[in-house]
Write an enzyme that holds these catalytic residues in place. Structure first.
Site, PDB file in Angstrom:
ATOM      1  N   ALA A  80       2.018  -0.621   4.547  1.00  0.00           N
ATOM      2  CA  ALA A  80       0.607  -0.768   4.069  1.00  0.00           C
ATOM      3  C   ALA A  80       0.469   0.068   3.247  1.00  0.00           C
ATOM      4  O   ALA A  80       0.040   0.019   2.015  1.00  0.00           O
ATOM      5  CB  ALA A  80       0.035  -1.193   5.099  1.00  0.00           C
ATOM      6  N   ALA A 130       2.095  -0.118   0.093  1.00  0.00           N
ATOM      7  CA  ALA A 130       0.732  -0.643  -0.289  1.00  0.00           C
ATOM      8  C   ALA A 130       0.046  -0.517  -1.019  1.00  0.00           C
ATOM      9  O   ALA A 130      -0.360  -0.776  -2.247  1.00  0.00           O
ATOM     10  CB  ALA A 130       0.931  -2.100  -0.244  1.00  0.00           C
ATOM     11  N   GLU A 131      -0.880  -0.160   0.060  1.00  0.00           N
ATOM     12  CA  GLU A 131      -2.394   0.492  -0.789  1.00  0.00           C
ATOM     13  C   GLU A 131      -1.959   1.448  -1.973  1.00  0.00           C
ATOM     14  O   GLU A 131      -3.108   1.202  -2.578  1.00  0.00           O
ATOM     15  CB  GLU A 131      -3.660   0.029   0.656  1.00  0.00           C
ATOM     16  CG  GLU A 131      -4.795   0.598   0.137  1.00  0.00           C
ATOM     17  CD  GLU A 131      -5.434   0.437   1.013  1.00  0.00           C
ATOM     18  OE1 GLU A 131      -7.108   1.013   0.504  1.00  0.00           O
ATOM     19  OE2 GLU A 131      -5.064  -0.287   2.355  1.00  0.00           O
ATOM     20  N   SER A 132      -2.131   2.325  -1.433  1.00  0.00           N
ATOM     21  CA  SER A 132      -1.286   3.126  -2.632  1.00  0.00           C
ATOM     22  C   SER A 132      -1.124   2.502  -4.149  1.00  0.00           C
ATOM     23  O   SER A 132      -2.178   3.527  -4.823  1.00  0.00           O
ATOM     24  CB  SER A 132      -1.048   4.512  -1.815  1.00  0.00           C
ATOM     25  OG  SER A 132      -1.042   4.978  -0.729  1.00  0.00           O
ATOM     26  N   SER A 176      -4.056   0.828  -5.619  1.00  0.00           N
ATOM     27  CA  SER A 176      -5.065   1.194  -5.560  1.00  0.00           C
ATOM     28  C   SER A 176      -4.848   1.969  -7.068  1.00  0.00           C
ATOM     29  O   SER A 176      -6.521   2.186  -7.919  1.00  0.00           O
ATOM     30  CB  SER A 176      -6.121   1.873  -4.291  1.00  0.00           C
ATOM     31  OG  SER A 176      -5.947   1.164  -3.032  1.00  0.00           O
TER      32      SER A 176
END
Length: 141
Positions: A59, A62-64, A67
């Protein structure tokens, strides 16, 4: 003047120093008009107790990447991006090697961005399928 792909990736990786991305050894490796790719090594440092890739590390990857991809589509002088929702379906486990996350734009609005992030192993097998919603806000002085 448009920045080269190589220079853009260098800047993304440089900005990640001393952050969670650095801790997880995440490296941005490819970029295009509506996508961004990052890689993360898989070994004991990102395992859960059963010896496979931790969903939280996936996660974070994925968020890195999602974003950072949003940052390509805003005015970074006056705006910033915050992740407001992420969901991940973990479909396959991996214990060693590397995972590659590709964020592709689904929606690039004025106030929200929606990204689909596929996390795959080096053989192309889907490890996790993620969705990230980012909020675009004005910077505060």
């Amino acid at each position: 003047m448009e920045i080269s792909k190589e220079e853009l990736l260098r800047k993304f990786n440089e900005r990640s120093r001393t952050t969670l991305m650095d801790t997880l050894h995440i490296q941005y490796t490819d970029v295009g008009p509506d996508y961004l790719v990052a890689e993360m090594p898989v070994g004991p440092q990102v395992h859960q107790p059963y010896g496979v890739l931790h969903g939280g590390a996936t996660a974070a990857l994925a968020e890195s990447v999602g974003s950072a991809a949003s940052a390509l589509h805003i005015d970074r002088n006056t705006q910033q991006v915050y992740g407001i929702e992420i969901s991940c379906n973990h479909l396959r486990s991996i214990s060693e090697g590397k995972v590659v996350a590709t964020a592709k734009a689904i929606h690039l609005g004025r106030s929200t961005h929606l990204w689909e992030i596929e996390v795959r192993d080096t053989e192309g097998k889907l490890i996790s399928h993620c969705k990230l919603t980012n909020m675009v806000v004005s910077k505060r002085n």
